[in-house]
Write a protein that holds these residues in place. Structure first.
Motif, PDB file in Angstrom:
ATOM      1  N   LYS A 241     -13.664  37.123  35.887  1.00  0.00           N
ATOM      2  CA  LYS A 241     -14.406  37.120  34.184  1.00  0.00           C
ATOM      3  C   LYS A 241     -13.612  36.266  33.115  1.00  0.00           C
ATOM      4  O   LYS A 241     -14.399  35.730  32.476  1.00  0.00           O
ATOM      5  CB  LYS A 241     -14.741  38.471  33.789  1.00  0.00           C
ATOM      6  N   LYS A 242     -12.048  36.432  33.294  1.00  0.00           N
ATOM      7  CA  LYS A 242     -11.335  35.648  32.731  1.00  0.00           C
ATOM      8  C   LYS A 242     -10.130  35.206  33.257  1.00  0.00           C
ATOM      9  O   LYS A 242      -9.548  35.511  34.328  1.00  0.00           O
ATOM     10  CB  LYS A 242     -10.673  36.733  31.380  1.00  0.00           C
ATOM     11  N   SER A 243      -9.820  33.925  32.942  1.00  0.00           N
ATOM     12  CA  SER A 243      -8.654  33.151  33.525  1.00  0.00           C
ATOM     13  C   SER A 243      -7.570  34.132  33.461  1.00  0.00           C
ATOM     14  O   SER A 243      -6.470  33.862  34.294  1.00  0.00           O
ATOM     15  CB  SER A 243      -8.435  31.679  32.901  1.00  0.00           C
ATOM     16  N   LEU A 244      -7.154  34.896  32.411  1.00  0.00           N
ATOM     17  CA  LEU A 244      -5.890  35.577  32.095  1.00  0.00           C
ATOM     18  C   LEU A 244      -6.035  36.692  33.118  1.00  0.00           C
ATOM     19  O   LEU A 244      -5.078  37.091  33.795  1.00  0.00           O
ATOM     20  CB  LEU A 244      -5.988  36.108  30.658  1.00  0.00           C
ATOM     21  N   GLY A 245      -7.181  37.279  33.389  1.00  0.00           N
ATOM     22  CA  GLY A 245      -7.219  38.248  34.628  1.00  0.00           C
ATOM     23  C   GLY A 245      -6.745  37.652  36.137  1.00  0.00           C
ATOM     24  O   GLY A 245      -6.195  38.278  36.731  1.00  0.00           O
ATOM     25  N   ILE A 246      -7.259  36.269  36.281  1.00  0.00           N
ATOM     26  CA  ILE A 246      -6.617  35.806  37.411  1.00  0.00           C
ATOM     27  C   ILE A 246      -4.906  35.682  37.462  1.00  0.00           C
ATOM     28  O   ILE A 246      -4.321  36.049  38.502  1.00  0.00           O
ATOM     29  CB  ILE A 246      -7.143  34.386  37.675  1.00  0.00           C
ATOM     30  N   GLY A 247      -4.538  35.324  36.271  1.00  0.00           N
ATOM     31  CA  GLY A 247      -3.030  35.314  36.115  1.00  0.00           C
ATOM     32  C   GLY A 247      -2.418  36.524  36.545  1.00  0.00           C
ATOM     33  O   GLY A 247      -1.235  36.802  36.836  1.00  0.00           O
TER      34      GLY A 247
ATOM     35  N   TRP B 240       0.824  30.411  47.082  1.00  0.00           N
ATOM     36  CA  TRP B 240       0.210  29.018  47.056  1.00  0.00           C
ATOM     37  C   TRP B 240      -1.120  28.724  47.374  1.00  0.00           C
ATOM     38  O   TRP B 240      -1.940  28.230  46.779  1.00  0.00           O
ATOM     39  CB  TRP B 240       1.431  27.953  47.423  1.00  0.00           C
ATOM     40  N   PRO B 241      -1.397  29.166  48.934  1.00  0.00           N
ATOM     41  CA  PRO B 241      -2.594  28.788  49.370  1.00  0.00           C
ATOM     42  C   PRO B 241      -3.602  29.227  48.463  1.00  0.00           C
ATOM     43  O   PRO B 241      -4.712  28.556  48.681  1.00  0.00           O
ATOM     44  CB  PRO B 241      -2.538  29.358  50.738  1.00  0.00           C
ATOM     45  N   VAL B 242      -3.440  30.596  48.017  1.00  0.00           N
ATOM     46  CA  VAL B 242      -4.649  31.348  47.125  1.00  0.00           C
ATOM     47  C   VAL B 242      -4.683  30.837  45.889  1.00  0.00           C
ATOM     48  O   VAL B 242      -5.716  30.372  45.310  1.00  0.00           O
ATOM     49  CB  VAL B 242      -4.042  32.722  47.076  1.00  0.00           C
ATOM     50  N   VAL B 243      -3.531  30.292  45.151  1.00  0.00           N
ATOM     51  CA  VAL B 243      -3.801  29.637  43.966  1.00  0.00           C
ATOM     52  C   VAL B 243      -4.515  28.230  44.090  1.00  0.00           C
ATOM     53  O   VAL B 243      -5.440  27.728  43.302  1.00  0.00           O
ATOM     54  CB  VAL B 243      -2.210  29.209  43.611  1.00  0.00           C
TER      55      VAL B 243
ATOM     56  N   ALA C 162      -3.440  24.354  36.408  1.00  0.00           N
ATOM     57  CA  ALA C 162      -2.036  24.308  35.849  1.00  0.00           C
ATOM     58  C   ALA C 162      -1.368  25.582  35.620  1.00  0.00           C
ATOM     59  O   ALA C 162      -0.257  26.064  35.709  1.00  0.00           O
ATOM     60  CB  ALA C 162      -1.916  23.278  34.990  1.00  0.00           C
ATOM     61  N   TYR C 163      -2.420  26.527  34.945  1.00  0.00           N
ATOM     62  CA  TYR C 163      -2.106  27.642  34.301  1.00  0.00           C
ATOM     63  C   TYR C 163      -1.511  28.670  35.332  1.00  0.00           C
ATOM     64  O   TYR C 163      -0.615  29.324  35.535  1.00  0.00           O
ATOM     65  CB  TYR C 163      -3.128  28.148  33.538  1.00  0.00           C
ATOM     66  N   ILE C 164      -2.374  28.589  36.592  1.00  0.00           N
ATOM     67  CA  ILE C 164      -2.118  29.772  37.352  1.00  0.00           C
ATOM     68  C   ILE C 164      -1.006  29.244  38.481  1.00  0.00           C
ATOM     69  O   ILE C 164      -0.207  30.046  39.160  1.00  0.00           O
ATOM     70  CB  ILE C 164      -3.383  30.151  38.262  1.00  0.00           C
ATOM     71  N   ASP C 165      -0.928  27.946  38.571  1.00  0.00           N
ATOM     72  CA  ASP C 165      -0.002  27.487  39.295  1.00  0.00           C
ATOM     73  C   ASP C 165       1.597  28.133  38.661  1.00  0.00           C
ATOM     74  O   ASP C 165       2.465  28.614  39.449  1.00  0.00           O
ATOM     75  CB  ASP C 165       0.205  25.865  39.500  1.00  0.00           C
ATOM     76  N   PHE C 166       1.881  27.684  37.392  1.00  0.00           N
ATOM     77  CA  PHE C 166       2.724  27.951  36.566  1.00  0.00           C
ATOM     78  C   PHE C 166       3.071  29.564  36.394  1.00  0.00           C
ATOM     79  O   PHE C 166       4.070  30.162  36.650  1.00  0.00           O
ATOM     80  CB  PHE C 166       2.917  27.411  35.156  1.00  0.00           C
ATOM     81  N   THR C 167       1.890  30.286  36.343  1.00  0.00           N
ATOM     82  CA  THR C 167       2.014  31.782  36.362  1.00  0.00           C
ATOM     83  C   THR C 167       2.510  32.322  37.690  1.00  0.00           C
ATOM     84  O   THR C 167       3.195  33.374  37.864  1.00  0.00           O
ATOM     85  CB  THR C 167       0.692  32.361  35.972  1.00  0.00           C
ATOM     86  N   ALA C 168       2.220  31.568  38.871  1.00  0.00           N
ATOM     87  CA  ALA C 168       2.301  32.163  40.170  1.00  0.00           C
ATOM     88  C   ALA C 168       4.097  32.128  40.126  1.00  0.00           C
ATOM     89  O   ALA C 168       4.402  32.833  40.848  1.00  0.00           O
ATOM     90  CB  ALA C 168       1.625  31.314  41.197  1.00  0.00           C
ATOM     91  N   PHE C 169       4.625  30.956  39.665  1.00  0.00           N
ATOM     92  CA  PHE C 169       6.054  30.722  39.821  1.00  0.00           C
ATOM     93  C   PHE C 169       6.700  31.850  39.146  1.00  0.00           C
ATOM     94  O   PHE C 169       7.483  32.441  39.606  1.00  0.00           O
ATOM     95  CB  PHE C 169       6.476  29.253  39.243  1.00  0.00           C
TER      96      PHE C 169
ATOM     97  N   ALA D 261      -3.958  38.994  38.237  1.00  0.00           N
ATOM     98  CA  ALA D 261      -4.088  39.299  39.587  1.00  0.00           C
ATOM     99  C   ALA D 261      -2.841  38.501  40.591  1.00  0.00           C
ATOM    100  O   ALA D 261      -2.343  39.338  41.559  1.00  0.00           O
ATOM    101  CB  ALA D 261      -5.351  38.786  40.112  1.00  0.00           C
ATOM    102  N   ILE D 262      -2.513  37.543  40.263  1.00  0.00           N
ATOM    103  CA  ILE D 262      -1.598  36.783  40.959  1.00  0.00           C
ATOM    104  C   ILE D 262      -0.226  37.315  40.799  1.00  0.00           C
ATOM    105  O   ILE D 262       0.378  37.443  41.736  1.00  0.00           O
ATOM    106  CB  ILE D 262      -1.526  35.222  40.648  1.00  0.00           C
ATOM    107  N   THR D 263       0.052  37.760  39.469  1.00  0.00           N
ATOM    108  CA  THR D 263       1.254  38.437  39.297  1.00  0.00           C
ATOM    109  C   THR D 263       1.406  39.921  40.014  1.00  0.00           C
ATOM    110  O   THR D 263       2.301  40.074  40.714  1.00  0.00           O
ATOM    111  CB  THR D 263       1.471  38.834  37.774  1.00  0.00           C
ATOM    112  N   GLY D 264       0.341  40.588  40.040  1.00  0.00           N
ATOM    113  CA  GLY D 264       0.217  41.874  40.732  1.00  0.00           C
ATOM    114  C   GLY D 264       0.569  41.766  42.407  1.00  0.00           C
ATOM    115  O   GLY D 264       0.976  42.306  43.112  1.00  0.00           O
ATOM    116  N   LEU D 265      -0.033  40.457  42.842  1.00  0.00           N
ATOM    117  CA  LEU D 265      -0.216  40.120  44.404  1.00  0.00           C
ATOM    118  C   LEU D 265       1.343  39.858  44.527  1.00  0.00           C
ATOM    119  O   LEU D 265       1.988  40.443  45.562  1.00  0.00           O
ATOM    120  CB  LEU D 265      -0.870  38.665  44.506  1.00  0.00           C
ATOM    121  N   GLU D 266       1.845  38.969  43.653  1.00  0.00           N
ATOM    122  CA  GLU D 266       3.392  38.754  43.910  1.00  0.00           C
ATOM    123  C   GLU D 266       4.523  39.864  44.090  1.00  0.00           C
ATOM    124  O   GLU D 266       5.223  40.155  45.013  1.00  0.00           O
ATOM    125  CB  GLU D 266       3.966  37.683  42.908  1.00  0.00           C
ATOM    126  N   VAL D 267       4.029  41.031  43.043  1.00  0.00           N
ATOM    127  CA  VAL D 267       4.851  42.011  43.006  1.00  0.00           C
ATOM    128  C   VAL D 267       4.708  42.784  44.150  1.00  0.00           C
ATOM    129  O   VAL D 267       5.715  43.451  44.648  1.00  0.00           O
ATOM    130  CB  VAL D 267       4.430  43.050  41.769  1.00  0.00           C
TER     131      VAL D 267
END
Length: 489
Positions: free
Chosen positions: A133-139, A165-168, A190-197, A141-147
């Motif tokens: 629903k929001k791009s911040l929410g995806i950010g 990376w494949p998900v991003v 660009a946002y979620i790529d950098f957030t994933a890092f 979600a990716i942070t939670g996945l990594e943790v």
């Protein structure tokens, strides 16, 4: 009529100037340094400057640096061995046997399988359905996945290259038509790529098994008679990492805002795409099985020191199975140019960093710090050491090499000036995790996500500089106070 390829010859100016100036200073080099150590430093710094000015793509730039290293006699092409068969001078060809670089290359090829089979799209649609629903929410979600993955996969490169990376990529491309090396990269990719890092940095900092440098710190701390257990590391890290996990995606969102902020119809759109995909295909099922097998083996590799459970071997095994089952072809692997590009330049930079260690430049630097901080209060000493541990990572392409070179000398300096052993051991260890927030060659995940085409190199350096300060403040204040509360010091 054929023409020459375009070369940015102006980009050679600063690397050549810097390299020649440093080289000419060899006769008046600091005492305690051999000529080879200073000359290697000159070549390494010139190469790093070249990676910034980019006269050639980074693979070509580092290859030129490697050629210069051989031409000036700082390294032979092949290993030099003595009469007993012991390597006394490592040759440049050995650099291409670097396991971390090969792990990243194989992870790229695995990621191609996730994309080719459609599994990445399926995961992306599911993520958009739940959090889109929001791009911040995806950010987040990716942070939670990594943790979560940080507790399971002991290789930060494997987590990023093989899973995140494949998900991003699928979320960006398939979900929002945000493509790399294109103006649309700013939509959300660009946002979620950098957030994933940065999510990877946090997952690395949370667990002692999060990455190899952490385990190096654990072993070296034991030499100073401080035992870092899995639980001890986790409880010391949990509060500063939790604070970072909340504010870092938000800071990136404000500093590097995606063009797409809200997608109210995302759930409906994702549902439709999932229905259109239908049941999982046979290639998807095989890819899922190989993926899960890799996850399990990576988890076990953190507990059992078995050669077959080496993280790099597991990646090779996974790619071999994908080839044997027909999920991938050898053409697919060869066309994954990003894998082979990274294999070249990361191997070379790590080789150069290892030469700085073997020629004694790093040990000289550690002794210089120790003598320069004599007589100063331990709080200031520890703060200076943390800053040095962080900012000297600009000279390293490997967190493991950096930790191996500086952790024990710095810990020894801190304790000698009266700093608490536990606090010093943990702060320096955590710094070894978040100092990846420096360059595009700082570690494996940086090598992967900085070269996708979503984030420009200048953007990467500028934003990482800001977030590096954020990590230093949070771990230096909140982390220090928290470790006082739980009795680390």
């Amino acid at each position: 009529m054929k023409t020459l390829e375009k070369v940015n010859y102006k980009g050679f100016i600063w690397p050549i100037i810097v390299g020649i100036v440093l080289w000419c200073l060899t006769p008046i080099r600091p005492s305690g340094l051999s000529p080879q150590a200073w000359e290697m430093f000159a070549v390494f710094v010139a190469t790093i400057v070249g990676c910034i000015t980019k006269p050639l793509p980074i693979g070509g730039t580092t290859l030129v640096g490697l050629v210069v290293t051989v031409l000036v006699g700082l390294a032979p092409m092949k290993d030099v061995v003595n009469d007993k068969g012991v390597v006394v001078n490592q040759g440049v060809l050995s650099s291409f046997g670097n396991s971390a670089a090969w792990l990243i290359a194989m992870a790229f090829i695995m990621a191609h399988g996730i994309s080719k089979t459609g599994l990445g799209n399926r995961i992306a649609y599911w993520m958009i359905e739940k959090f889109g629903k929001k791009s911040l929410g995806i950010g987040y979600a990716i942070t939670g996945l990594e943790v979560i993955l940080g507790a399971l996969i002991p290789s930060n490169s494997a987590r990023t290259g093989g899973v995140v990376w494949p998900v991003v990529e699928s979320v960006a491309k398939e979900g929002y038509d945000s493509k790399p090396n294109d103006p649309s990269r700013k939509k959300i990719g660009a946002y979620i790529d950098f957030t994933a890092f940065h999510a990877n940095i946090l997952s690395t900092a949370l667990f002692v098994t999060g990455a190899a440098p952490n385990m190096v710190a654990q072993q070296m701390a034991a030499q100073q008679h401080y035992e870092i257990s899995w639980a001890g590391w986790f409880f010391a890290a949990i509060i500063p990492v939790a604070v970072c996990a909340v504010i870092v995606p938000w800071i990136i969102y404000k500093m590097y805002p995606p063009e797409i902020k809200e997608t109210p119809d995302a759930k409906k759109w994702a549902d439709e795409r999932l229905k259109k995909m239908g049941p999982m295909s046979k290639p998807e099922k095989i890819m899922t099985a190989v993926f899960c097998m890799s996850l399990v083996m990576w988890v076990l590799s953190g507990f059992f020191k078995i050669p077959q459970f080496d993280a790099t071997f597991i990646a090779f095994l996974a790619v071999s199975i994908l080839l044997i089952t027909g999920v991938l072809t050898m053409e697919d692997a060869l066309k994954e140019t990003g894998a082979w590009n990274i294999l070249i330049w990361l191997s070379i930079l790590m080789f150069m960093a290892s030469k700085l260690i073997s020629y004694g430049f790093i040990s000289w630097f550690a002794k210089l710090v120790q003598s320069g901080l004599h007589g100063i209060s331990w709080g200031i000493v520890l703060a200076v050491l943390v800053l040095l541990m962080f900012y000297t990572h600009y000279f390293f392409a490997s967190g493991t090499a950096h930790m191996t070179a500086l952790y024990l000398p710095f810990l020894s300096v801190a304790v000698a000036t009266g700093a608490p052993l536990g606090l010093s051991a943990m702060l320096l260890a955590f710094t070894g995790a978040f100092n990846a927030s420096t360059t595009h060659y700082a570690n494996g995940p940086a090598s992967i996500l900085a070269t996708t085409g979503y984030v420009k190199q200048g953007e990467w350096w500028k934003m990482n500089f800001v977030l590096g300060l954020v990590y230093l403040v949070i771990f230096g204040t909140i982390g220090t106070l928290w470790m006082k509360v739980i009795g680390v010091w």
